[in-house]
Design a protein around this motif. Structure first.
Motif, PDB file in Angstrom:
ATOM      1  N   GLU A  17      54.606  12.440 -19.075  1.00  0.00           N
ATOM      2  CA  GLU A  17      54.399  13.060 -17.723  1.00  0.00           C
ATOM      3  C   GLU A  17      54.302  14.623 -18.016  1.00  0.00           C
ATOM      4  O   GLU A  17      55.178  15.286 -18.723  1.00  0.00           O
ATOM      5  N   LEU A  18      53.358  15.265 -17.552  1.00  0.00           N
ATOM      6  CA  LEU A  18      53.092  16.669 -17.406  1.00  0.00           C
ATOM      7  C   LEU A  18      54.074  17.532 -16.961  1.00  0.00           C
ATOM      8  O   LEU A  18      54.499  17.254 -15.720  1.00  0.00           O
ATOM      9  N   GLN A  19      54.881  18.264 -17.500  1.00  0.00           N
ATOM     10  CA  GLN A  19      55.955  19.349 -16.892  1.00  0.00           C
ATOM     11  C   GLN A  19      55.674  20.447 -16.686  1.00  0.00           C
ATOM     12  O   GLN A  19      55.935  21.078 -15.607  1.00  0.00           O
ATOM     13  N   ARG A  20      54.601  21.103 -17.566  1.00  0.00           N
ATOM     14  CA  ARG A  20      54.184  22.445 -17.238  1.00  0.00           C
ATOM     15  C   ARG A  20      52.876  22.817 -17.959  1.00  0.00           C
ATOM     16  O   ARG A  20      52.550  22.225 -19.000  1.00  0.00           O
ATOM     17  N   ARG A  21      52.247  23.672 -17.429  1.00  0.00           N
ATOM     18  CA  ARG A  21      51.089  24.360 -18.172  1.00  0.00           C
ATOM     19  C   ARG A  21      51.198  25.686 -18.153  1.00  0.00           C
ATOM     20  O   ARG A  21      51.647  26.606 -17.333  1.00  0.00           O
ATOM     21  N   ILE A  22      51.062  25.907 -19.711  1.00  0.00           N
ATOM     22  CA  ILE A  22      51.277  27.898 -19.861  1.00  0.00           C
ATOM     23  C   ILE A  22      49.841  28.099 -20.264  1.00  0.00           C
ATOM     24  O   ILE A  22      49.215  27.740 -21.311  1.00  0.00           O
ATOM     25  N   GLU A  23      49.311  29.230 -19.496  1.00  0.00           N
ATOM     26  CA  GLU A  23      48.145  29.681 -19.586  1.00  0.00           C
ATOM     27  C   GLU A  23      47.913  31.078 -20.445  1.00  0.00           C
ATOM     28  O   GLU A  23      48.951  31.803 -20.543  1.00  0.00           O
ATOM     29  N   GLY A  24      46.710  31.131 -21.135  1.00  0.00           N
ATOM     30  CA  GLY A  24      46.445  32.511 -21.671  1.00  0.00           C
ATOM     31  C   GLY A  24      46.233  33.540 -20.762  1.00  0.00           C
ATOM     32  O   GLY A  24      45.938  33.216 -19.603  1.00  0.00           O
ATOM     33  N   SER A  25      46.492  34.779 -21.111  1.00  0.00           N
ATOM     34  CA  SER A  25      46.560  35.865 -20.093  1.00  0.00           C
ATOM     35  C   SER A  25      45.031  36.600 -20.078  1.00  0.00           C
ATOM     36  O   SER A  25      44.878  37.255 -19.208  1.00  0.00           O
ATOM     37  N   VAL A  26      44.370  36.556 -21.077  1.00  0.00           N
ATOM     38  CA  VAL A  26      43.210  37.524 -21.402  1.00  0.00           C
ATOM     39  C   VAL A  26      41.924  36.465 -21.942  1.00  0.00           C
ATOM     40  O   VAL A  26      42.085  35.533 -22.387  1.00  0.00           O
ATOM     41  N   ALA A  27      40.891  37.123 -21.646  1.00  0.00           N
ATOM     42  CA  ALA A  27      39.717  36.377 -22.183  1.00  0.00           C
ATOM     43  C   ALA A  27      39.686  36.108 -23.519  1.00  0.00           C
ATOM     44  O   ALA A  27      40.047  37.113 -24.385  1.00  0.00           O
ATOM     45  N   ASP A  28      39.243  35.025 -23.929  1.00  0.00           N
ATOM     46  CA  ASP A  28      39.177  34.620 -25.545  1.00  0.00           C
ATOM     47  C   ASP A  28      40.313  34.742 -26.333  1.00  0.00           C
ATOM     48  O   ASP A  28      40.384  34.891 -27.316  1.00  0.00           O
TER      49      ASP A  28
END
Length: 286
Positions: free
Chosen positions: A159-170
């Protein structure tokens, strides 16, 4: 315990006495020798992990681009997996992960809202009940910022607990992921981070690495975060405090390619295929 042999020789005529003495001694010696050098355990045959016959692993889907194993569980990334979408004629190339648990058939793990070209499954890391999956082309905060998905096995289902995203393009966060010692790590272009898997703290440390034009490899344990970054003049291996990102070591290595990084009980192992004029190098660092 080697044990012992008792040899009994019946005295008969001189014609038969010599061979009767020699043969039991020889047999006993062979038995003692065999006991002193126990045979190696039988090794299982090499087997192939194949995709199921349901369309997964088709040509161009990149089955096996990333792999991870922990105990009987194996994880295989298929980052170009096509997800069927009734509104898209040719489907959505969003990626997927296959989880093989023992002898059971594989379970499909994919995102219902996967974006075309996100490369979900480009990198995977497995530690016990925790699974990290990188998707470096997700349009998160910006174009191709990338993302890392943290799953936990709850009742046999990840089960998905969290998603951590990049902060800038590319930035392409999720191009590399790792886990160990209750920690997780991820890296992309110019950035690496560590997270606490056990307590759920989403972000422990964020580290800026150079150059930002190349993807970094990572390794992690309960104390250290290692980051291996290629550059035109060589590779740079840095070690950081996993909780704060503070730099505790910096080492220049030969080779402009930094393909892989593996945590050791004391240190790290770095794969540098571009070292020594392309002959390659594997460096063990304490």
């Amino acid at each position: 315990v080697l044990g012992h042999c008792v040899i009994t020789v019946r005295r008969t005529s001189a014609q038969y006495l010599a061979p009767m003495k020699t043969l039991p001694v020889l047999l006993c010696s062979l038995l003692l020798l065999a006991a002193a050098f126990p045979s190696l355990p039988a090794q299982p045959p090499l087997t192939e992990i194949i995709p199921p016959a349901t369309g997964l692993g088709a040509a161009g889907e990149s089955f096996g681009s990333s792999i991870a194993i922990d105990g009987p569980r194996r994880v295989v990334g298929t980052p170009n997996r096509v997800r069927v979408d009734p509104e898209v004629l040719d489907g959505v190339r969003s990626g997927a992960v296959l989880v093989y648990d023992g002898d059971a058939g594989p379970k499909l793990l994919q995102l219902p809202d996967g974006e075309e070209g996100d490369l979900f499954g480009a990198a995977v890391a497995l530690c016990g009940d925790w699974l990290l999956v990188g998707a470096p082309l997700v349009d998160a905060a910006s174009k191709n910022a990338g993302a890392v998905y943290v799953f936990r096995d709850i009742g046999g289902v990840f089960e998905l607990q969290r998603r951590i995203e990049g902060s800038v393009a590319d930035e392409r966060l999720g191009g590399a992921v790792a886990c160990g010692g209750g920690r997780g790590a991820a890296a992309g272009r110019g950035r690496a981070l560590s997270i606490d898997l056990v307590t759920g703290v989403p972000l422990l440390a964020s580290v800026t690495v150079t150059p930002s034009s190349h993807a970094a490899a990572v390794a992690v344990d309960a104390v250290n975060l290692w980051v291996l970054t290629p550059s035109p003049t060589g590779s740079q291996l840095t070690r950081h405090v996993v909780g704060t990102g503070a730099l505790t070591g910096n080492l220049g290595l030969a080779g402009s390619d930094a393909a892989s990084l593996l945590r050791l009980p004391a240190g790290a192992l770095a794969g540098l295929p571009g070292a020594h004029g392309g002959r390659g190098l594997v460096a063990q660092v304490g």
